[in-house]
Scaffold this motif. Structure first.
Motif, PDB file in Angstrom:
ATOM      1  N   TRP A   6     -76.085 -72.794  29.034  1.00 35.21           N
ATOM      2  CA  TRP A   6     -76.267 -73.570  30.263  1.00 35.21           C
ATOM      3  C   TRP A   6     -75.524 -72.915  31.420  1.00 35.21           C
ATOM      4  CZ3 TRP A   6     -74.915 -79.093  28.015  1.00 35.21           C
ATOM      5  CH2 TRP A   6     -75.900 -79.460  27.086  1.00 35.21           C
ATOM      6  N   CYS A   7     -74.373 -72.346  31.112  1.00 35.44           N
ATOM      7  CA  CYS A   7     -73.512 -71.799  32.160  1.00 35.44           C
ATOM      8  C   CYS A   7     -73.981 -70.443  32.679  1.00 35.44           C
ATOM      9  CB  CYS A   7     -72.074 -71.695  31.667  1.00 35.44           C
ATOM     10  SG  CYS A   7     -71.293 -73.297  31.393  1.00 35.44           S
ATOM     11  N   THR A   8     -75.068 -69.893  32.102  1.00 36.16           N
ATOM     12  CA  THR A   8     -75.602 -68.665  32.697  1.00 36.16           C
ATOM     13  C   THR A   8     -76.159 -68.939  34.080  1.00 36.16           C
ATOM     14  OG1 THR A   8     -77.744 -69.014  31.623  1.00 36.16           O
ATOM     15  CG2 THR A   8     -76.124 -67.633  30.464  1.00 36.16           C
ATOM     16  N   LEU A   9     -76.530 -70.193  34.347  1.00 36.39           N
ATOM     17  CA  LEU A   9     -76.890 -70.610  35.700  1.00 36.39           C
ATOM     18  C   LEU A   9     -75.617 -71.070  36.410  1.00 36.39           C
ATOM     19  CD1 LEU A   9     -80.112 -72.664  34.878  1.00 36.39           C
ATOM     20  CD2 LEU A   9     -80.000 -70.383  35.876  1.00 36.39           C
ATOM     21  N   PRO A  10     -75.542 -70.889  37.716  1.00 38.71           N
ATOM     22  CA  PRO A  10     -74.303 -71.247  38.441  1.00 38.71           C
ATOM     23  C   PRO A  10     -74.215 -72.759  38.675  1.00 38.71           C
ATOM     24  CG  PRO A  10     -75.905 -70.317  39.959  1.00 38.71           C
ATOM     25  CD  PRO A  10     -76.521 -70.206  38.600  1.00 38.71           C
ATOM     26  N   LEU A  11     -73.854 -73.493  37.627  1.00 34.16           N
ATOM     27  CA  LEU A  11     -73.812 -74.950  37.675  1.00 34.16           C
ATOM     28  C   LEU A  11     -72.429 -75.457  38.069  1.00 34.16           C
ATOM     29  CD1 LEU A  11     -75.589 -75.690  34.260  1.00 34.16           C
ATOM     30  CD2 LEU A  11     -76.665 -75.520  36.511  1.00 34.16           C
ATOM     31  N   THR A  12     -72.406 -76.707  38.537  1.00 35.14           N
ATOM     32  CA  THR A  12     -71.137 -77.402  38.747  1.00 35.14           C
ATOM     33  C   THR A  12     -71.028 -78.662  37.882  1.00 35.14           C
ATOM     34  OG1 THR A  12     -72.033 -78.687  40.611  1.00 35.14           O
ATOM     35  CG2 THR A  12     -70.953 -76.579  41.127  1.00 35.14           C
ATOM     36  N   HIS A  13     -72.188 -79.255  37.501  1.00 35.99           N
ATOM     37  CA  HIS A  13     -72.174 -80.508  36.745  1.00 35.99           C
ATOM     38  C   HIS A  13     -73.315 -80.533  35.733  1.00 35.99           C
ATOM     39  CE1 HIS A  13     -69.844 -81.680  40.311  1.00 35.99           C
ATOM     40  NE2 HIS A  13     -69.394 -82.710  39.628  1.00 35.99           N
ATOM     41  N   ILE A  14     -73.110 -81.323  34.683  1.00 38.85           N
ATOM     42  CA  ILE A  14     -74.156 -81.680  33.734  1.00 38.85           C
ATOM     43  C   ILE A  14     -74.424 -83.176  33.866  1.00 38.85           C
ATOM     44  CG2 ILE A  14     -74.772 -81.895  31.293  1.00 38.85           C
ATOM     45  CD1 ILE A  14     -74.742 -79.007  32.278  1.00 38.85           C
ATOM     46  N   TRP A  15     -75.704 -83.514  34.054  1.00 42.74           N
ATOM     47  CA  TRP A  15     -76.103 -84.931  34.015  1.00 42.74           C
ATOM     48  C   TRP A  15     -76.620 -85.198  32.607  1.00 42.74           C
ATOM     49  CZ3 TRP A  15     -81.328 -86.566  36.647  1.00 42.74           C
ATOM     50  CH2 TRP A  15     -81.689 -87.843  36.210  1.00 42.74           C
ATOM     51  N   GLY A  16     -75.860 -85.972  31.839  1.00 44.24           N
ATOM     52  CA  GLY A  16     -76.238 -86.302  30.475  1.00 44.24           C
ATOM     53  C   GLY A  16     -77.154 -87.507  30.464  1.00 44.24           C
ATOM     54  N   MET A  17     -78.466 -87.257  30.564  1.00 46.26           N
ATOM     55  CA  MET A  17     -79.447 -88.337  30.640  1.00 46.26           C
ATOM     56  C   MET A  17     -79.631 -88.978  29.267  1.00 46.26           C
ATOM     57  SD  MET A  17     -82.687 -89.634  30.282  1.00 46.26           S
ATOM     58  CE  MET A  17     -83.763 -88.302  29.746  1.00 46.26           C
ATOM     59  N   GLY A  18     -79.575 -90.294  29.230  1.00 45.94           N
ATOM     60  CA  GLY A  18     -79.888 -91.018  28.003  1.00 45.94           C
ATOM     61  C   GLY A  18     -78.728 -91.229  27.054  1.00 45.94           C
ATOM     62  N   LEU A  19     -77.511 -91.300  27.566  1.00 47.74           N
ATOM     63  CA  LEU A  19     -76.349 -91.465  26.684  1.00 47.74           C
ATOM     64  C   LEU A  19     -76.258 -92.869  26.101  1.00 47.74           C
ATOM     65  CD1 LEU A  19     -73.468 -90.258  25.742  1.00 47.74           C
ATOM     66  CD2 LEU A  19     -72.600 -91.756  27.529  1.00 47.74           C
TER      67      LEU A  19
END
Length: 493
Positions: free
Chosen positions: A38-51
């Motif tokens: 996932w971190c190969t893209l320059p991300l700042t956050h993960i939205w954990g949908m459906g927790l």
């Protein structure tokens, strides 16, 4: 304004991918190698949908629903009932779903994200709860209900009967004013102070587990919208969101609030404290190549123009790879990456996934990887990490014709980012024809000098006259769906 890049991840599908037999049933099943990917893209956050814990009653509705069953077959022809978990927006409890493990495994997962510099965002659904949420029987006054019920009557469409601590009640299913009710949900009554206070308490609990919330259909609980749907007098009633956001920020000042919002309510939600709101117009304009509107409205002149969450797809929308030819995916992906403010990236988008997975399903279909798109997105991660977006500024630039009787310039969108003496210029052709134009660049320090343009994709360099760039503009010609991505430096001789 900070630049945030958020990846939406369907948590149940992610766990099922790595734990198909259900031996672990925990977020621990998602390996560190996947988080690193996932971190190969320059991300700042993960939205954990459906927790959150889904409704068992809602699951039965989702299995029997004819329209949903057609969606399941379209997405996953070999689907089975075991693949159906019910809707993540029919919430029985704001506790982790049984298939995702315990609160401890959730906290471990959040810690693993934090080790990679990623914040964690979860869903908050203000408008409704599941039809079998404990409050339905214990506190029916929290919900929209009908008056006296005659024995033997059947609830009309959009209502359901429940035996509560206060007797038999007809409660309303959750809905918005324009579509049929969601039959797996119970509509909360935001005319009641107790309802508001109870939902704020739930929100405060959620805030202890994450760094922000994506608020589902946030506009439905705005006073004017709620009044339009359910009636009532809101003349002296404060907006729920001002109360809720203030309550959370009193404890966690930097907590992030994102709103799913439509119908022209976006600016009002920003006024009430949201950090960013959905910008579905961006998706529509990008897909249909409305470049004039993209240039004139992104960002808006108002300060909150950068407080839009821009996307090409999400779990509610068709996959972008199913809507446009594969050769358009790189230029549209780059257009999204170059947006200011807030960016939403949907899982699978980086390899050209075409199947829109119904949120009720927990198993993804196996899809071929579009190698060109996957390689481009991998390269994007490498290119964009080198530019200091965190303290940069951006500007959408106009384009002029390069000659008479040539209106192809209208198909181009130039975006300039600058931080100190570093400048990044992206120009894309959002059409299937060759496009030419002049891009005027009113940049200090280039008058009377040569400007070097280095394409960050392949390090090709060009030198151009700064006076020409300030005057008639930089000449650009691009093939169909082509782009330039220049880092600009001034040559001092």
């Amino acid at each position: 304004m900070a630049r945030l890049v958020i990846r939406e991840v369907n948590l149940l599908a992610a766990v099922r991918q790595f734990d198909p037999d259900g031996r672990i049933n925990s977020l621990d099943a998602i390996p560190d190698t996947e988080l690193d990917r996932w971190c190969t893209l320059p991300l700042t956050h993960i939205w954990g949908m459906g927790l959150w814990r889904r409704s068992p009653a809602g699951r039965l509705i989702a299995i029997a629903h004819e329209g949903l069953r057609r969606d399941y077959f379209n997405a996953l022809p070999d689907w089975k009932e075991d693949d159906v978990a019910g809707s993540p927006y029919s919430i029985q409890s704001y506790e982790p779903c049984e298939c995702l493990g315990s609160l401890t495994s959730l906290l471990r997962f959040r810690h693993r994200l934090a080790e990679r510099g990623l914040g964690f965002i979860l869903d908050f659904v203000p408008n409704h709860l599941a039809i079998d949420h404990p409050w339905v029987k214990q506190y029916p006054g929290y919900f929209i209900s009908r008056g006296e019920i005659e024995p033997g009557q059947t609830p009309p469409p959009g209502w359901f009967e429940v035996h509560t601590t206060q007797g038999v009640k007809w409660l309303a299913n959750g809905r918005d004013p324009y579509f049929p009710a969601w039959t797996d949900t119970a509509q909360l009554d935001f005319r009641q102070i107790d309802t508001r206070e109870a939902m704020i308490r739930e929100l405060l609990k959620i805030a202890e587990l994450c760094d922000g919330v994506r608020c589902d259909m946030a506009m439905l609980v705005l006073n004017p919208i709620f009044k339009q749907t359910w009636g009532g007098n809101f003349d002296y009633v404060p907006e729920f969101w001002s109360q809720a956001i203030d309550a959370v920020r009193a404890i966690k000042p930097s907590f992030l609030f994102l709103a799913e919002a439509y119908w022209g309510t976006e600016n009002r939600l920003i006024e009430l404290g949201f950090d960013a709101v959905y910008d579905k117009d961006f998706m529509d304009r990008a897909v249909y190549g409305n470049t004039n509107e993209l240039r004139s409205t992104l960002p808006e002149r108002r300060a909150w123009g950068v407080r839009r969450l821009r996307f090409l797809e999400n779990h509610d929308e068709a996959r972008i790879a199913s809507r446009v030819p594969p050769e358009q995916l790189p230029v549209l992906s780059a257009l999204l990456w170059m947006q200011p403010g807030y960016i939403l990236w949907h899982e699978g988008q980086e390899y050209g996934a075409k199947v829109k997975l119904p949120v009720q399903l927990t198993r993804r279909p196996v899809e071929p990887v579009l190698l060109e798109q996957a390689a481009f997105c991998t390269d994007c991660g490498r290119w964009l990490r080198e530019f200091p977006f965190e303290y940069a500024f951006s500007q959408i630039i106009g384009v002029n014709p390069s000659g008479q009787n040539d209106d192809t310039y209208k198909k181009m969108v130039p975006i300039l980012w600058w931080a100190g003496n570093r400048r990044l210029l992206w120009i894309g052709n959002l059409s299937s024809v060759v496009a030419s134009g002049r891009v005027p660049l009113h940049i200090s320090g280039i008058a009377g000098r040569t400007v070097r343009l280095r394409d960050i994709r392949d390090n090709t360099e060009y030198e151009r006259d700064g006076d020409e760039m300030l005057g008639i503009g930089l000449f650009i010609q691009l093939p169909p769906d082509g782009m330039h991505w220049f880092e600009m430096t001034t040559v001092f001789e």
